[in-house]
Design a protein around this motif. Sequence first.
Motif, PDB file in Angstrom:
ATOM      1  N   GLU A  36      39.359  47.629  43.223  1.00  0.00           N
ATOM      2  CA  GLU A  36      40.159  46.462  43.601  1.00  0.00           C
ATOM      3  C   GLU A  36      39.981  45.333  42.581  1.00  0.00           C
ATOM      4  OE1 GLU A  36      38.898  45.620  47.565  1.00  0.00           O
ATOM      5  OE2 GLU A  36      40.153  47.190  48.452  1.00  0.00           O
ATOM      6  N   ALA A  37      38.750  45.146  42.105  1.00  0.00           N
ATOM      7  CA  ALA A  37      38.500  44.133  41.077  1.00  0.00           C
ATOM      8  C   ALA A  37      39.226  44.507  39.783  1.00  0.00           C
ATOM      9  CB  ALA A  37      37.000  43.997  40.836  1.00  0.00           C
ATOM     10  N   HIS A  38      39.184  45.779  39.422  1.00  0.00           N
ATOM     11  CA  HIS A  38      39.895  46.261  38.238  1.00  0.00           C
ATOM     12  C   HIS A  38      41.389  45.972  38.338  1.00  0.00           C
ATOM     13  CE1 HIS A  38      41.633  49.085  35.331  1.00  0.00           C
ATOM     14  NE2 HIS A  38      42.310  49.602  36.325  1.00  0.00           N
ATOM     15  N   LEU A  39      41.974  46.203  39.503  1.00  0.00           N
ATOM     16  CA  LEU A  39      43.405  45.993  39.683  1.00  0.00           C
ATOM     17  C   LEU A  39      43.779  44.512  39.594  1.00  0.00           C
ATOM     18  CD1 LEU A  39      44.094  48.548  42.549  1.00  0.00           C
ATOM     19  CD2 LEU A  39      44.781  48.746  40.144  1.00  0.00           C
ATOM     20  N   PHE A  98      34.488  36.217  38.333  1.00  0.00           N
ATOM     21  CA  PHE A  98      34.578  37.409  39.170  1.00  0.00           C
ATOM     22  C   PHE A  98      35.959  37.488  39.826  1.00  0.00           C
ATOM     23  CE2 PHE A  98      29.763  37.838  40.260  1.00  0.00           C
ATOM     24  CZ  PHE A  98      29.511  38.088  38.925  1.00  0.00           C
ATOM     25  N   PRO A  99      36.557  38.670  39.864  1.00  0.00           N
ATOM     26  CA  PRO A  99      37.771  38.848  40.662  1.00  0.00           C
ATOM     27  C   PRO A  99      37.458  38.588  42.139  1.00  0.00           C
ATOM     28  CG  PRO A  99      37.401  40.707  39.183  1.00  0.00           C
ATOM     29  CD  PRO A  99      36.158  39.899  39.164  1.00  0.00           C
ATOM     30  N   LYS A 100      38.463  38.226  42.912  1.00  0.00           N
ATOM     31  CA  LYS A 100      38.244  37.861  44.303  1.00  0.00           C
ATOM     32  C   LYS A 100      37.599  38.997  45.100  1.00  0.00           C
ATOM     33  CE  LYS A 100      40.437  35.653  48.268  1.00  0.00           C
ATOM     34  NZ  LYS A 100      39.772  36.506  49.269  1.00  0.00           N
ATOM     35  N   ALA A 101      38.003  40.244  44.812  1.00  0.00           N
ATOM     36  CA  ALA A 101      37.433  41.381  45.547  1.00  0.00           C
ATOM     37  C   ALA A 101      35.923  41.431  45.376  1.00  0.00           C
ATOM     38  CB  ALA A 101      38.067  42.685  45.070  1.00  0.00           C
ATOM     39  N   LEU A 102      35.441  41.177  44.164  1.00  0.00           N
ATOM     40  CA  LEU A 102      33.999  41.191  43.913  1.00  0.00           C
ATOM     41  C   LEU A 102      33.340  39.939  44.481  1.00  0.00           C
ATOM     42  CD1 LEU A 102      31.515  42.481  42.637  1.00  0.00           C
ATOM     43  CD2 LEU A 102      32.129  41.359  40.484  1.00  0.00           C
ATOM     44  N   PHE A 103      33.992  38.799  44.315  1.00  0.00           N
ATOM     45  CA  PHE A 103      33.468  37.548  44.862  1.00  0.00           C
ATOM     46  C   PHE A 103      33.247  37.671  46.372  1.00  0.00           C
ATOM     47  CE2 PHE A 103      34.085  33.379  46.792  1.00  0.00           C
ATOM     48  CZ  PHE A 103      33.246  32.572  46.041  1.00  0.00           C
ATOM     49  N   ASP A 104      34.217  38.252  47.078  1.00  0.00           N
ATOM     50  CA  ASP A 104      34.083  38.436  48.523  1.00  0.00           C
ATOM     51  C   ASP A 104      32.966  39.419  48.861  1.00  0.00           C
ATOM     52  OD1 ASP A 104      36.178  36.699  48.889  1.00  0.00           O
ATOM     53  OD2 ASP A 104      37.688  38.267  49.205  1.00  0.00           O
ATOM     54  N   PHE A 105      32.739  40.382  47.985  1.00  0.00           N
ATOM     55  CA  PHE A 105      31.733  41.426  48.220  1.00  0.00           C
ATOM     56  C   PHE A 105      30.316  40.884  48.044  1.00  0.00           C
ATOM     57  CE2 PHE A 105      29.423  45.284  46.570  1.00  0.00           C
ATOM     58  CZ  PHE A 105      29.443  46.004  47.763  1.00  0.00           C
ATOM     59  N   SER A 157      31.339  51.645  35.434  1.00  0.00           N
ATOM     60  CA  SER A 157      31.011  50.296  34.987  1.00  0.00           C
ATOM     61  C   SER A 157      32.304  49.535  34.735  1.00  0.00           C
ATOM     62  CB  SER A 157      30.178  50.319  33.701  1.00  0.00           C
ATOM     63  OG  SER A 157      28.937  50.964  33.917  1.00  0.00           O
ATOM     64  N   LEU A 158      32.433  48.359  35.351  1.00  0.00           N
ATOM     65  CA  LEU A 158      33.590  47.503  35.171  1.00  0.00           C
ATOM     66  C   LEU A 158      33.186  46.274  34.370  1.00  0.00           C
ATOM     67  CD1 LEU A 158      36.519  46.557  35.863  1.00  0.00           C
ATOM     68  CD2 LEU A 158      35.547  45.506  37.919  1.00  0.00           C
ATOM     69  N   VAL A 159      33.871  46.025  33.261  1.00  0.00           N
ATOM     70  CA  VAL A 159      33.594  44.831  32.460  1.00  0.00           C
ATOM     71  C   VAL A 159      34.261  43.632  33.130  1.00  0.00           C
ATOM     72  CG1 VAL A 159      33.837  43.711  30.224  1.00  0.00           C
ATOM     73  CG2 VAL A 159      33.448  46.183  30.344  1.00  0.00           C
ATOM     74  N   LEU A 160      33.451  42.621  33.449  1.00  0.00           N
ATOM     75  CA  LEU A 160      33.940  41.418  34.121  1.00  0.00           C
ATOM     76  C   LEU A 160      34.173  40.272  33.150  1.00  0.00           C
ATOM     77  CD1 LEU A 160      31.452  41.629  37.104  1.00  0.00           C
ATOM     78  CD2 LEU A 160      33.893  42.173  37.187  1.00  0.00           C
ATOM     79  N   ASP A 161      33.412  40.254  32.070  1.00  0.00           N
ATOM     80  CA  ASP A 161      33.586  39.224  31.043  1.00  0.00           C
ATOM     81  C   ASP A 161      32.974  39.745  29.757  1.00  0.00           C
ATOM     82  OD1 ASP A 161      34.565  36.791  30.167  1.00  0.00           O
ATOM     83  OD2 ASP A 161      32.702  35.721  30.547  1.00  0.00           O
ATOM     84  N   GLY A 169      34.271  54.370  22.669  1.00  0.00           N
ATOM     85  CA  GLY A 169      35.358  53.417  22.514  1.00  0.00           C
ATOM     86  C   GLY A 169      34.965  51.986  22.812  1.00  0.00           C
ATOM     87  N   TYR A 170      35.997  51.174  23.068  1.00  0.00           N
ATOM     88  CA  TYR A 170      35.859  49.727  23.263  1.00  0.00           C
ATOM     89  C   TYR A 170      36.272  49.376  24.689  1.00  0.00           C
ATOM     90  CZ  TYR A 170      37.097  44.757  22.806  1.00  0.00           C
ATOM     91  OH  TYR A 170      37.210  43.405  22.983  1.00  0.00           O
ATOM     92  N   TYR A 171      35.449  48.549  25.348  1.00  0.00           N
ATOM     93  CA  TYR A 171      35.704  48.179  26.735  1.00  0.00           C
ATOM     94  C   TYR A 171      35.683  46.656  26.854  1.00  0.00           C
ATOM     95  CZ  TYR A 171      34.527  53.074  27.413  1.00  0.00           C
ATOM     96  OH  TYR A 171      34.492  54.449  27.326  1.00  0.00           O
ATOM     97  N   ALA A 172      36.805  46.082  27.315  1.00  0.00           N
ATOM     98  CA  ALA A 172      36.924  44.640  27.478  1.00  0.00           C
ATOM     99  C   ALA A 172      37.138  44.317  28.954  1.00  0.00           C
ATOM    100  CB  ALA A 172      38.072  44.113  26.627  1.00  0.00           C
ATOM    101  N   ARG A 173      37.334  43.028  29.242  1.00  0.00           N
ATOM    102  CA  ARG A 173      37.476  42.566  30.622  1.00  0.00           C
ATOM    103  C   ARG A 173      38.523  43.384  31.373  1.00  0.00           C
ATOM    104  NH1 ARG A 173      36.714  38.250  34.213  1.00  0.00           N
ATOM    105  NH2 ARG A 173      38.590  37.350  35.148  1.00  0.00           N
ATOM    106  N   GLY A 174      38.095  43.949  32.502  1.00  0.00           N
ATOM    107  CA  GLY A 174      38.977  44.748  33.338  1.00  0.00           C
ATOM    108  C   GLY A 174      38.905  46.236  33.089  1.00  0.00           C
TER     109      GLY A 174
END
Length: 220
Positions: A36-39, A98-105, A157-161, A169-174
């Motif tokens: 949900e945070a990714h989306l 933080f995305p709202k889904a993570l903030f709420d979690f 693993s989800l990159v948040l910032d 490879g390369y992983y950025a926010r989201g």
Amino acid sequence: MESLIRMVREHIDTIDSLLARYVAGTLPTPARVLVEAHLELKPENRIKVRNLEAMAGQALSEIDPVALSDHEGMLAAVLASAPPRAMASKTVPEPTVFPKALFDFVGFDADDVPWRTRMPGFKEYDLGDIDGCHVNLFWIKPGRTVPAHTHEGSELSLVLDGDFTDARGYYARGDISVADDSVDHRPCAGMDRPCIGLAVMDAPLKLTGSFRQMIGDIIG
């Protein structure tokens, strides 16, 4: 958790399978929150979710309906149930990182994470075991390389910032990184800002680098 393990063991290197399991409702709670945070951060993938939901709806429409055995009794029970109590409203600040889904979690934003330093340039906040998964937030200093490791199970693993790179490879926010026991890597944070992320795993990681390499990564 079983669906999370199966997804990684099938060596699926895209998030399509993860999104399909999200739509099916088979992900453990931390993985669902991660998706949900990714989306929120990658809204273009909401189109994939809507398409998957439409496919699921079409499949359900082709199933013959089954009559309820006690329609009147179920209706009476619903009507007799007490109405929900009104919740007291309170002002909740909007998250900035933080995305709202993570903030709420987790209940806080990036500025309020009670980090604990695990090694120079690497901090972590351990959320513990939730719904069969181990969950933590991580912070990597700009330019810092994490010691080489593999995974005894699977990890999302989800990159948040910020951002990081590894041999894959390369992983950025989201972006979501999927790793299992076939992956041996040394993630390195970008130079511009700290890399902050959410990790969901079903088994511990295992260090694989030489002692000299690990010391070099730790002291930078």
